[in-house]
Scaffold this motif. Structure first.
Motif, PDB file in Angstrom:
ATOM      1  N   GLY A 202       0.784  -1.214   0.000  1.00 22.69           N
ATOM      2  CA  GLY A 202       0.000   0.000   0.000  1.00 22.69           C
ATOM      3  C   GLY A 202       0.825   1.278   0.000  1.00 22.69           C
ATOM      4  N   ASP A 203       2.095   1.152   0.314  1.00 24.55           N
ATOM      5  CA  ASP A 203       2.985   2.321   0.341  1.00 24.55           C
ATOM      6  C   ASP A 203       3.397   2.735  -1.070  1.00 24.55           C
ATOM      7  N   SER A 204       4.141   3.829  -1.120  1.00 22.25           N
ATOM      8  CA  SER A 204       4.632   4.354  -2.395  1.00 22.25           C
ATOM      9  C   SER A 204       6.147   4.488  -2.355  1.00 22.25           C
ATOM     10  N   LEU A 205       6.746   4.447  -3.533  1.00 21.42           N
ATOM     11  CA  LEU A 205       8.170   4.699  -3.714  1.00 21.42           C
ATOM     12  C   LEU A 205       8.345   5.417  -5.037  1.00 21.42           C
ATOM     13  N   ARG A 206       9.402   6.220  -5.140  1.00 16.02           N
ATOM     14  CA  ARG A 206       9.753   6.809  -6.428  1.00 16.02           C
ATOM     15  C   ARG A 206      11.183   6.421  -6.768  1.00 16.02           C
ATOM     16  N   LEU A 207      11.334   5.751  -7.876  1.00 16.19           N
ATOM     17  CA  LEU A 207      12.654   5.390  -8.373  1.00 16.19           C
ATOM     18  C   LEU A 207      13.144   6.472  -9.324  1.00 16.19           C
ATOM     19  N   SER A 208      14.451   6.660  -9.329  1.00 14.60           N
ATOM     20  CA  SER A 208      15.080   7.592 -10.265  1.00 14.60           C
ATOM     21  C   SER A 208      16.154   6.869 -11.054  1.00 14.60           C
ATOM     22  N   CYS A 209      16.382   7.344 -12.259  1.00 14.19           N
ATOM     23  CA  CYS A 209      17.457   6.815 -13.107  1.00 14.19           C
ATOM     24  C   CYS A 209      18.212   8.003 -13.678  1.00 14.19           C
ATOM     25  N   ALA A 210      19.467   8.124 -13.311  1.00 19.43           N
ATOM     26  CA  ALA A 210      20.319   9.203 -13.813  1.00 19.43           C
ATOM     27  C   ALA A 210      21.141   8.684 -14.985  1.00 19.43           C
ATOM     28  N   VAL A 211      21.119   9.413 -16.079  1.00 16.45           N
ATOM     29  CA  VAL A 211      21.809   8.999 -17.299  1.00 16.45           C
ATOM     30  C   VAL A 211      22.920   9.984 -17.627  1.00 16.45           C
ATOM     31  N   SER A 212      24.078   9.468 -17.976  1.00 13.69           N
ATOM     32  CA  SER A 212      25.197  10.317 -18.379  1.00 13.69           C
ATOM     33  C   SER A 212      25.939   9.664 -19.522  1.00 13.69           C
ATOM     34  N   GLY A 213      26.721  10.476 -20.231  1.00 11.33           N
ATOM     35  CA  GLY A 213      27.576   9.956 -21.284  1.00 11.33           C
ATOM     36  C   GLY A 213      27.026  10.052 -22.686  1.00 11.33           C
ATOM     37  N   ARG A 214      25.761  10.433 -22.821  1.00  9.78           N
ATOM     38  CA  ARG A 214      25.149  10.571 -24.136  1.00  9.78           C
ATOM     39  C   ARG A 214      23.917  11.465 -23.992  1.00  9.78           C
ATOM     40  N   THR A 215      23.488  12.038 -25.098  1.00  7.90           N
ATOM     41  CA  THR A 215      22.389  12.994 -25.051  1.00  7.90           C
ATOM     42  C   THR A 215      21.097  12.331 -24.598  1.00  7.90           C
ATOM     43  N   PHE A 216      20.665  12.696 -23.397  1.00  7.41           N
ATOM     44  CA  PHE A 216      19.522  12.017 -22.788  1.00  7.41           C
ATOM     45  C   PHE A 216      18.237  12.240 -23.565  1.00  7.41           C
ATOM     46  N   ASN A 217      18.044  13.448 -24.097  1.00  8.80           N
ATOM     47  CA  ASN A 217      16.737  13.747 -24.687  1.00  8.80           C
ATOM     48  C   ASN A 217      16.508  13.096 -26.045  1.00  8.80           C
ATOM     49  N   THR A 218      17.459  12.283 -26.495  1.00  6.67           N
ATOM     50  CA  THR A 218      17.233  11.491 -27.703  1.00  6.67           C
ATOM     51  C   THR A 218      17.146   9.993 -27.395  1.00  6.67           C
ATOM     52  N   ALA A 219      17.123   9.647 -26.126  1.00  6.23           N
ATOM     53  CA  ALA A 219      17.067   8.240 -25.724  1.00  6.23           C
ATOM     54  C   ALA A 219      15.637   7.816 -25.418  1.00  6.23           C
TER      55      ALA A 219
END
Length: 120
Positions: A15-32
């Motif tokens: 019943g609880d909530s979690l938020r996962l994050s994914c950090a991306v580096s090394g290449r242009t993120f907005n085209t992935a």
């Protein structure tokens, strides 16, 4: 060198909530094109959700529809997975993945995973 780093996992109650994050580096993120996957012990890895480059094309696997929300912040090179109403069957190692291919479902880059454990 492309790197994907997940964070935000943990041990929670049903019943609880979690938020996962994914950090991306090394290449242009907005085209992935990005995705979240998970693998529970003794089970195959399964797709959880995917998101297109502009954050418009979104897909959810049936088990998480209505409970999970995938999003991305292209200015911060981050992708998120908001998980609400968690169930014990959501317990798994969660991975983020990326591809810069225009077509196809194969993801080329993967993070190390973050563990989510949901107790009943």
């Amino acid at each position: 060198q492309v790197q994907l780093v997940e964070s935000g996992g943990g041990l929670v109650q049903a019943g609880d909530s979690l938020r996962l994050s994914c950090a991306v580096s090394g290449r242009t993120f907005n085209t992935a094109r990005m995705g979240w996957f998970r693998q529970a012990p003794g089970k195959e890895r399964e797709l959880v959700a995917t998101i297109g480059v502009a954050g418009v094309r979104i897909y959810y696997a049936e088990p998480v529809k209505g409970r999970f929300t995938i999003s991305r912040d292209n200015a911060k090179n981050l992708m998120y997975l908001q998980m609400n109403s968690l169930k014990p069957e959501d317990t798994a190692l969660y991975y983020c993945a990326a591809t810069w291919s225009v077509y196809g479902a194969k993801y080329d880059y993967w993070g190390q995973g973050t563990q989510v454990t949901v107790s009943s």
